[in-house]
Design an enzyme around this catalytic site. Structure first.
Site, PDB file in Angstrom:
ATOM      1  N   CYS A 127     -32.432 -24.816 -54.907  1.00  0.00           N
ATOM      2  CA  CYS A 127     -33.690 -24.531 -54.224  1.00  0.00           C
ATOM      3  C   CYS A 127     -33.735 -23.055 -53.801  1.00  0.00           C
ATOM      4  O   CYS A 127     -34.716 -22.345 -54.060  1.00  0.00           O
ATOM      5  CB  CYS A 127     -33.823 -25.459 -53.019  1.00  0.00           C
ATOM      6  SG  CYS A 127     -35.402 -25.339 -52.173  1.00  0.00           S
ATOM      7  N   CYS A 128     -32.645 -22.570 -53.169  1.00  0.00           N
ATOM      8  CA  CYS A 128     -32.592 -21.156 -52.748  1.00  0.00           C
ATOM      9  C   CYS A 128     -32.652 -20.230 -53.950  1.00  0.00           C
ATOM     10  O   CYS A 128     -33.256 -19.162 -53.890  1.00  0.00           O
ATOM     11  CB  CYS A 128     -31.319 -20.873 -51.964  1.00  0.00           C
ATOM     12  SG  CYS A 128     -31.407 -21.284 -50.227  1.00  0.00           S
ATOM     13  N   CYS A 210     -36.258 -21.070 -43.707  1.00  0.00           N
ATOM     14  CA  CYS A 210     -37.236 -22.097 -44.065  1.00  0.00           C
ATOM     15  C   CYS A 210     -37.142 -23.250 -43.064  1.00  0.00           C
ATOM     16  O   CYS A 210     -36.059 -23.600 -42.595  1.00  0.00           O
ATOM     17  CB  CYS A 210     -36.934 -22.636 -45.455  1.00  0.00           C
ATOM     18  SG  CYS A 210     -37.135 -21.429 -46.762  1.00  0.00           S
ATOM     19  N   CYS A 213     -34.605 -26.196 -43.407  1.00  0.00           N
ATOM     20  CA  CYS A 213     -33.173 -25.858 -43.372  1.00  0.00           C
ATOM     21  C   CYS A 213     -32.775 -25.094 -42.112  1.00  0.00           C
ATOM     22  O   CYS A 213     -31.723 -24.438 -42.100  1.00  0.00           O
ATOM     23  CB  CYS A 213     -32.798 -25.038 -44.600  1.00  0.00           C
ATOM     24  SG  CYS A 213     -33.120 -25.882 -46.147  1.00  0.00           S
ATOM     25  N   CYS A 236     -28.069 -17.929 -48.267  1.00  0.00           N
ATOM     26  CA  CYS A 236     -28.992 -18.420 -49.293  1.00  0.00           C
ATOM     27  C   CYS A 236     -28.690 -17.836 -50.659  1.00  0.00           C
ATOM     28  O   CYS A 236     -29.190 -18.328 -51.677  1.00  0.00           O
ATOM     29  CB  CYS A 236     -30.429 -18.099 -48.899  1.00  0.00           C
ATOM     30  SG  CYS A 236     -30.692 -16.372 -48.560  1.00  0.00           S
TER      31      CYS A 236
END
Ligand code: SF4
Length: 240
Positions: A127-128, A210, A213, A236
């Site tokens: 995702c990162c 985010c 997280c 990240c």
């Protein structure tokens, strides 16, 4: 052609050593002096990246005052807290500029369709990578210097952050004018200069990323303990 390639390899091989020496000389310098040097040296090839934490806001405030011109970019993952989006608007009004906004290729909905909902819970590295790391490469492309708000006191992984270093991955000079500043130093500056900041900082969030997280930290916890809490992830990938 061979000669040109050889020359460029030679330049790259001595640049890191030279930057190490410059970095050493900046160990006791004020962040404004480091920014001023960076601005004079790299001009419009310098860019400043931020996620709008208090360090980033302090850096923006300093850059607006000491640099002739400064390109400020951010990576909008689409998953910021509402308070962060509100801060961006407030800061743009305050400084009379538009920050350069980079976005991931896929929207949050597009990512859910392609890789499953709430990917951050299943594979936060993936995702990162899609939402931050790939857009970063686009953000710094064409620049020779990248200014960041990294500080050594933020976490054990940032303890040895140089003030100036060669960044091999992006082939540019990476500069951390606040490397030697503490949390207290940045807040002293922010309050003294009325720097706009995220109200979540007053609610136990020293580090804000985010929304899915990030959590508030408990007393005595590391400043970045609220990021990817419950996993071993600490970065990240932007600064690895
Ligand atoms: S911080 Fe979380 S939501 Fe944001 S890009 Fe990384 S894994 Fe995804």
């Amino acid at each position: 052609m061979d000669g040109v390639e050889h020359a460029s390899t030679e330049v790259v091989s001595w640049v890191p050593t030279l930057l190490e020496q410059i970095s050493q000389s900046f160990e006791v310098a004020e962040p404004q002096d480091i920014l001023s040097w960076a601005s004079t040296t790299f001009g419009d090839k310098m860019t400043l990246g931020t996620a709008f934490g208090v360090s980033g806001m302090v850096l923006i405030d300093m850059a607006m005052k000491v640099c002739k011109e400064v390109d400020v970019f951010y990576i909008d993952t689409g998953l910021f807290f509402p308070e962060t989006y509100e801060l961006i608007e407030r800061a743009e009004k305050r400084y009379g500029v538009r920050f350069r906004r980079l976005t991931p290729e896929l929207s949050v909905e597009g990512q859910a369709q392609a890789h499953g909902a709430r990917l951050w819970e299943k594979d936060s590295n993936k995702c990162c990578s899609m939402r931050k790391v790939v857009p970063l490469s686009q953000a710094v492309r064409g620049h020779t210097a990248w200014v960041t708000g990294l500080r050594r006191d933020q976490s054990p992984t940032r303890r040895h952050t140089p003030v100036v270093q060669w960044n091999k991955k992006h082939q540019l000079v990476k500069i951390a004018p606040l490397a030697n500043w503490t949390e207290k130093d940045v807040w002293t500056y922010a309050l003294k200069h009325d720097v706009p900041y995220n109200p979540l900082h007053n609610q136990g969030f020293p580090s804000i990323g985010c929304k899915p997280c990030t959590r508030a930290v408990r007393p005595g916890e590391d400043l970045r303990a609220g990021r990817w809490s419950g996993s071993d992830k600490t970065e990240c990938g932007l600064h690895l």
